[in-house]
Design an enzyme around this catalytic site. Sequence first.
Site, mmCIF file in Angstrom:
data_model
loop_
_atom_site.group_PDB
_atom_site.id
_atom_site.type_symbol
_atom_site.label_atom_id
_atom_site.label_comp_id
_atom_site.label_asym_id
_atom_site.label_seq_id
_atom_site.Cartn_x
_atom_site.Cartn_y
_atom_site.Cartn_z
ATOM 1 C CD GLU A 430 -3.359 -1.190 2.236
ATOM 2 O OE1 GLU A 430 -2.789 -0.425 3.430
ATOM 3 O OE2 GLU A 430 -4.132 -1.264 2.253
ATOM 4 C CD GLU A 491 -4.798 -5.652 2.485
ATOM 5 O OE1 GLU A 491 -5.064 -4.809 3.548
ATOM 6 O OE2 GLU A 491 -3.251 -5.668 2.741
#
Length: 775
Positions: A430, A491
């Site tokens: 991320e 995710e």
Amino acid sequence: MTMDIDRRNFIRTTGALVAGAGLASRALALSAAGSGGAGRLVLPMNRNWRYSPKFTEQAHARDFDDSDFESIVIPHTNVRLPWHGFDDKAYEIISMYRRRFKLPREARGQHVFVDFEGAMTASTVWLNGTRLGEYKGGYTPFSFELTPHLDFEGENVLVIDLDSSERADIPPFGYEIDYLTFGGIYREVALRIVPANFIENISTRAKDVLSGKPSLELDCFLEHLEASSQGLTLELELFDAGRSIARTSTRVRDSQRSAEPVAERLHLEGLTGIRLWDLEHRNLYELRLRLLHEGKLIDEDHRRFGFREAQFTDHGFELNGKVIKLRGLDRHQTFPFVGQAMPARVQRRDAQILRQELKCNIVRTSHYPQSRHFLDACDELGLLVLEEIPGWQHIGDEAWKLVAIDNVRRMIRRDWNHPSIILWGVRINESKDDHDFYTRTNAVAHQLDPTRQTGGIRYFQESEFLEDVFTMNDFGFPLKPPNHPRYLNTEFVGHTYPTKTIDNVERLTEHTLRHARIHDQLASNPQYAGGIGWCAFDYNTHGDFGSGDRICYHGVTDIFREPKPAAGFYRSQCDPQEEVVLEPAFHWARGDESVGFSRAVVSSNCDHLKLYIAGELIAEADPDRHQFPNLRYAPFIIELQELFHRWGDLRLEGYIQGKQVITRNYSGRGVDQKFMLLADDTALVADGADATRVVMRVTDEFGAIRPFANDAIKLQLEGPGEIVGDNPFSLIGGTGAIWIRAKQQAGTLRLTAVHPRLGPQSVEFVVGAAPAEAV
């Protein structure tokens, strides 16, 4: 110190081949007492360490009196902790480890290295009072050469200063991270004794695996600590279940002393009778590589691997030419009480839970390389792996980036022979784009392993795409449509809907449905290669994350690996020929839902359900194809309206093609009836590290967990072992677990757990003798 940065691998291709059956087999064995062929010894040194949580400069001296240090065994956590509600500063300390050892006679004239599989976070290594150097990183292996400073006749003292603080110069640190790293030498340690010219690493590449006559290409990396003269030869032999099936050899090119390993390439062509590795048939082969000088064996090593072809395409993920929709969960490798310091048996158990209980076909090692024991189990169980480098959102300066690039190298060079690994994660989880940095991480990965694709976990689709597979964290619903031909969701759900085992029915049910909705959408489009949900297990985190008690309750199981209802959805997605599954997404209570229980959600791979209350048939249902049109096994949603005048025991019956195949019963009485004590294993090894989980549950008369039982369970252990966990242990959600760790004496253990009202339960363990360590 051996380092992998800027390795120069000189590839030499050779050709001799002898393939066929009937060649003599040879046993290849490893034991705690040591392993290796002539010229090589690998000697585990996990016992007889001394530990202090306080840094003492004088402890570097060879003659320092460490009798006041604690005697410990590796894997080791630097501080034992409660399972929640603790301060991470408690383990962010500089601690010291000392190990005395004498070398075997065979070490004379050889080179000696110490190999660490993992120590958190920065390790400064000393030998006999001499500082050898510092290694920065807690998740990747490292080695130091000891030879120049050894006493080959007398006692040696190895010392490690272990800095477990969150140092900004070491990934994943520098800003904030949503997990805890803990501290300690939490993976195994060994001495490696080798000749001046030795096998440093082995990389296997199976080719043409779908042709019926696959080939094997192998790079043997030779370390030349001295110039090699004429007469060096490499012999390669391939084994199938201990039976030799092919061999080849090649002469090694003469080499000067080199700071980097030199690669020699060997081939086995036209192999016949090869069985491929896949999810159902985990066929594993072993190769033995021998280094000879003028016909005399001077070194030997071996590897396990599988023949398979894996690739992401514009229509999903293919394994051996077959499209497989990926369905999995992210895994943190941390555990209650000891952080990451769990032995092989416990690491392997997580793979069993993911593959056999949650029915996943892929796991992501979020957010770092994980235990080799876990990866070995993935190979054996058919659990695919996305493995990634340490990191969480933050990118540091150039020195930090060089450590991260080195992590890519070490991760791949450690794990490139695992058939279960299908994708390298070479981007900091991320993080924002960084063209130069991620160009380098991808280049390193492709240079080291051209057979596997790369991915990089990101959270925005506008991100620059430098990898082979666009790997995306998407927490919205509906999901964003794929914006690249090779697309994997990595995710979802997670922090957007944290759920505890003690939550009310509405939240538990909605948590289950959110995972089901995502997988239904993933099944709707072949360009979604699949999805990896956040996450498998609840995990410890920092105070600015989670639910206020240092836990993120994002898992489909709790931190003790006990299932929440959402786990039942994953379990229900297997073929009923493997297991018939019927898991309600609720606990049976009339008033735990607003107004009253009115909707029953059930995860099952049956095609029809019947629901009885107090023996009366109340409803029948088929899978909800309206809400879940794309799932092979859609959940059942049964609208019951109000049940104020109908209450009693619940019976669920599952049917397949008109035949009843499963029944589940739940008490309507609201009474805690049974206390259960369940051990994952009842046989341990007396090496001081081996451990197994013991689950405690309070249930109704039918075995269903009573989710609000919170009794304090008193524990007593008799025999050569210890309890890892709270004692007494207060149940949470009607359940909980501790671990039993064997000491270093063989014998019998007996654990007795006493419930304050339901009385005692006991379980016994047989602890077998472990081989003595040779150093």
